[in-house]
Scaffold this motif. Structure first.
Motif, short mmCIF file in Angstrom:
data_model
loop_
_atom_site.label_atom_id
_atom_site.label_comp_id
_atom_site.label_asym_id
_atom_site.label_seq_id
_atom_site.Cartn_x
_atom_site.Cartn_y
_atom_site.Cartn_z
N LEU A 32 4.79 -9.56 -2.35
CA LEU A 32 5.59 -8.61 -3.80
C LEU A 32 6.31 -9.39 -4.93
O LEU A 32 5.85 -8.91 -5.83
CB LEU A 32 6.90 -8.39 -2.94
N GLY A 48 3.23 -5.63 1.66
CA GLY A 48 4.59 -6.62 1.25
C GLY A 48 5.23 -5.87 2.09
O GLY A 48 6.63 -6.25 2.55
N VAL A 102 1.62 -4.08 -2.91
CA VAL A 102 2.79 -3.64 -2.40
C VAL A 102 3.21 -2.96 -0.80
O VAL A 102 3.98 -2.91 -0.20
CB VAL A 102 3.19 -2.51 -3.73
#
Length: 200
Positions: free
Chosen positions: A150, A108, A105
């Motif tokens: 993601l 991303g 995350v």
């Protein structure tokens, strides 16, 4: 809020060409490590990414500070890119035992923010150089890579490493190429300024 002339933009980018090369080389090194060692532990990948992200943030902050003639919005965009990269890098280094999902995350979000800033920079350069599309392509690749990361965060450590590594290498090559292109424009930036002003 004032806006600088296109020639002023290219002059500032030309003076700071080495920032593009620095960020490009760091990206290539990170990408090679991610591809050559795709089965490294998440902790090791987090540490390598953390170092790279901090180097990248330095380049972004230097761009924001160095572009003193630019409008506030332009400098703020580089500063935001630097903040995101710095936060991601520090978190990766301070908390290297992050879960794979948390690390993915982080990477991303960083990729998407970087992509948006790169596209904005390409738009600013389009009137004065003919290779601004390199930066735009780099930005699009960043956004695509960020979205893919993601959307499929559980694709597997090896797959994620290959994706991140490939993106980083392409990103790095584009930045190194663009940096040396800007370096060649450096000695003529004053002439470019005058030509643009006379054509206005």
């Amino acid at each position: 809020m004032t806006h600088e002339e296109p020639g002023g933009v290219i002059s500032m980018f030309a003076r700071n060409w080495w920032l593009f090369v620095l960020r490009g080389v760091a990206a290539i090194v990170f990408g090679i490590i991610a591809i050559v060692y795709p089965d490294v532990t998440i902790t090791a990948l987090a540490i390598v990414f953390g170092i790279y992200a901090i180097v990248d943030s330095i380049g972004s902050f230097a761009s924001a500070i160095g572009h003193r003639g630019a409008d506030g919005w332009h400098r703020a965009a580089h500063a935001l890119e630097g903040v995101v990269a710095l936060v991601a890098g520090v978190l990766a280094l301070v908390l290297p035992d992050l879960t794979a999902l948390a690390l993915v995350v982080l990477i991303g979000i960083w990729a998407i923010v970087s992509g948006v800033v790169e596209i904005m920079a390409a738009i600013r350069l389009r009137q004065v150089i003919d290779t601004e599309w390199l930066l735009a392509i780099s930005g699009v690749l960043s956004i695509i890579a960020g979205i893919v990361i993601l959307v499929w965060p559980d694709a597997g450590a090896v797959a994620i490493s290959w994706l991140i590594g490939t993106y980083a290498i392409v990103f790095g090559i584009v930045f190194v190429w663009l940096g040396f292109k800007l370096r060649r424009l450096g000695p003529t930036d004053e002439r470019v300024d005058r030509d643009i002003r006379s054509a206005a």
